[in-house]
Design an enzyme around this catalytic site. Structure first.
Site, PDB file in Angstrom:
ATOM      1  N   HIS A 156       0.825  -1.218   0.000  1.00  0.00           N
ATOM      2  CA  HIS A 156       0.000   0.000   0.000  1.00  0.00           C
ATOM      3  C   HIS A 156       0.854   1.261   0.000  1.00  0.00           C
ATOM      4  CE1 HIS A 156      -4.039  -1.846   0.668  1.00  0.00           C
ATOM      5  NE2 HIS A 156      -3.259  -2.861   0.979  1.00  0.00           N
ATOM      6  N   ASP A 364       3.059   9.327  -0.633  1.00  0.00           N
ATOM      7  CA  ASP A 364       1.918   8.494  -0.276  1.00  0.00           C
ATOM      8  C   ASP A 364       1.749   7.433  -1.347  1.00  0.00           C
ATOM      9  OD1 ASP A 364      -0.219   7.709   1.282  1.00  0.00           O
ATOM     10  OD2 ASP A 364      -0.994   9.747   1.502  1.00  0.00           O
TER      11      ASP A 364
HETATM   12  O1  F6P Z   1      -2.020   2.624   4.639  1.00  0.00           O
HETATM   13  C1  F6P Z   1      -0.899   2.373   5.341  1.00  0.00           C
HETATM   14  C2  F6P Z   1      -1.180   1.872   6.740  1.00  0.00           C
HETATM   15  O2  F6P Z   1       0.025   1.546   7.331  1.00  0.00           O
HETATM   16  C3  F6P Z   1      -2.065   0.670   6.845  1.00  0.00           C
HETATM   17  O3  F6P Z   1      -1.395  -0.542   6.618  1.00  0.00           O
HETATM   18  C4  F6P Z   1      -2.566   0.840   8.240  1.00  0.00           C
HETATM   19  O4  F6P Z   1      -3.651   0.064   8.587  1.00  0.00           O
HETATM   20  C5  F6P Z   1      -2.836   2.340   8.306  1.00  0.00           C
HETATM   21  O5  F6P Z   1      -1.787   2.880   7.554  1.00  0.00           O
HETATM   22  C6  F6P Z   1      -2.902   2.891   9.726  1.00  0.00           C
HETATM   23  O6  F6P Z   1      -1.721   2.655  10.437  1.00  0.00           O
HETATM   24  P1  F6P Z   1      -1.656   1.750  11.726  1.00  0.00           P
HETATM   25  O7  F6P Z   1      -2.228   0.410  11.388  1.00  0.00           O
HETATM   26  O8  F6P Z   1      -0.209   1.715  12.079  1.00  0.00           O
HETATM   27  O9  F6P Z   1      -2.468   2.451  12.766  1.00  0.00           O
END
Ligand code: F6P
Length: 463
Positions: A156, A364
């Site tokens: 992602h 991003d």
């Molecule tokens: O989109 C990137 C990302 O790291 C996802 O994998 C993740 O769920 C989201 O951002 C939020 O981050 P986190 O899971 O570390 O709270």
């Protein structure tokens, strides 16, 4: 149709009030909704002892299989390697990278443990789709334990250049682990190109062939699958959110002032400091906008256990204070900055109300808020998107005002241009972007990845 098994660090079980929050979570839920399946990952909690089997919860045809992390795993895998090392490298913030060999060891261990926990839940006909930088080694770990099902991986985040990766200890092993997957999906063609260049540099023995990359007796297909949104659902939720209690309160509070809106997790990669500075320059260079505009920035706290997130939080507090001290009036606050979250429909309603969507990450992978901003607009009177050239979304949303997120003067000028843009031009830009969003929506993303993964089963030449 074979059963889809999704594995991701975060598993978002939809609440009764609405869908799962966040782009990744929403997208994965859409992937599972039509035919059901299994979604395996972290339950978001810590435990002293890890139960041998994951806890199972059911929501419609979807089974959620959840496992906790130990504190050591949380600190080594999630905080240490995934978010203090891989995340900053993948977002070109090398000065924020902290490498720790113990954390890397725990990161690898978690994939091995998750493979062991997942295997008893697998059915013979399953296809497995692993998500994001937390779980790069999982495919290899599953293969080593004898799993022969098709396994795909989708990143992602961005995949950046050789020069950045050279600074990441153990990069060759990570890249090699990626080649245990049958299919690697990136957000954009640029990410694919960077991956091929990285292969050439770090793993020259991997051969590029028409069907993919041949390495250690297996063929891995590499493609870009730009993640999309559910356009109709976003438009629908934005219409209802526009007029809910929060939507009306926001409108009343503006007293006719024009709304510029940013929505991001509070993350240093989102470029909020530069964004606020750019807004300050708008007020300075175009004083006619003073008292006439409001920048609302909603930035829910994120990864608060990671020290660098605390630092950016403090830095932003200072900048906001500076801007208020300089420009605020007793009856006008130029910048409204909040670190709490709101339900999805409220956020989409706010986006619909904003005359300018101001989304300027330093990097991003995609940025789904940019896409949601467009889809939530009123087609009769759409607003203008000011979008970072360094987001994956900029490669699709060409009709946005594309800016360099490091160039605050350019961003300020783009804000002024957006606020002055006539209806006809706004509609033309909106329509062009909507057509593309419709063609590349979330259903297309899911179907194209699944189809490509299914097609690899004929190409695999053995483990
Ligand atoms: O989109 C990137 C990302 O790291 C996802 O994998 C993740 O769920 C989201 O951002 C939020 O981050 P986190 O899971 O570390 O709270």
């Amino acid at each position: 149709m074979s059963r889809l098994v999704i594995v991701s660090n975060r598993v978002a079980i939809p609440t009764r009030r609405g869908g799962a929050e966040g782009g990744l979570a929403t997208g994965l839920l859409e992937a599972l909704r039509p035919h059901g399946g299994l979604w395996f990952g972290w339950n978001g909690r810590l435990a002293e002892v890890i139960p041998a089997a994951p806890a199972l919860e059911t929501g419609g045809d979807i089974v959620f299989a959840l496992t906790p992390l130990t504190r050591r795993e949380f600190e080594g895998y999630y905080v240490g390697f995934a978010n203090r090392c891989l995340w900053p490298v993948f977002h070109a913030q090398l000065h924020l990278m902290h490498y720790d060999a113990t954390a890397l060891g725990i990161y690898l261990e978690v994939s091995r443990r998750w493979a062991e926990t997942l295997i008893p839940l697998l059915h013979p006909e399953d296809v497995i789709w692993v998500h994001d930088y937390h779980l790069i080694p999982l495919g290899r770990a599953l293969r080593e334990k004898g799993v022969r099902a098709p396994i795909g991986f989708f990143l992602h985040t961005p995949f950046l250049g050789v020069d950045l990766l050279r600074a990441l200890p153990g990069q060759t092993h990570l890249i090699e682990k990626l080649l245990a997957y049958d299919l690697i999906g990136f957000q954009t063609p640029l990410d694919c190109q960077s991956f091929y260049r990285a292969l050439g540099f770090f793993l020259p023995e991997a051969h590029r062939e028409p069907g993919g990359i041949r390495y250690a007796g297996r063929l891995t297909r590499v493609e870009s699958f730009p993640i999309g949104i559910n356009v109709e659902e976003v438009a629908h939720l934005a219409r209802s959110g526009r007029n809910n209690r929060h939507g009306r309160r926001l409108e009343t509070s503006l007293t006719g002032r024009r709304l510029i809106l940013g929505i991001d997790r509070l993350d240093y990669s989102k470029g909020l400091a530069n964004r606020f500075r750019a807004y300050e320059q708008l007020l300075e260079r175009w004083p006619e906008f003073q008292r006439r505009v409001v920048l609302l920035q909603i930035a829910p706290l994120s990864r608060t256990e990671v020290p660098e997130y605390d630092e950016i939080r403090r830095e932003l507090n200072t900048i906001v204070g500076d801007i208020h001290a300089r420009y605020a009036e007793y009856d006008w606050l130029p910048l409204r900055y909040m670190t709490r979250g709101f339900p999805r429909s409220t956020i989409l309603g706010f986006l619909r109300q904003a005359e300018v969507g101001f989304i300027t990450p330093l990097r991003d992978g995609m940025n789904l808020v940019a896409k949601e901003y467009v889809a939530s607009q009123d087609p009769e009177a759409p607003g203008v998107l000011v979008l970072s050239s360094l987001s994956g979304a900029a490669q699709e949303l060409e009709e946005a005002l594309i800016v360099n997120p490091y160039d605050t003067e350019q961003m300020a000028a783009a804000l002024a241009q957006a606020l002055g843009m006539g209806l006809e031009e706004r509609r033309a830009r909106f329509q062009a972007m909507m057509e593309r969003l419709g063609r590349q929506d979330i259903h297309r993303w899911i179907a194209s990845f699944r189809d490509a993964l299914a097609a690899t089963t004929h190409a695999v030449s053995g483990d």
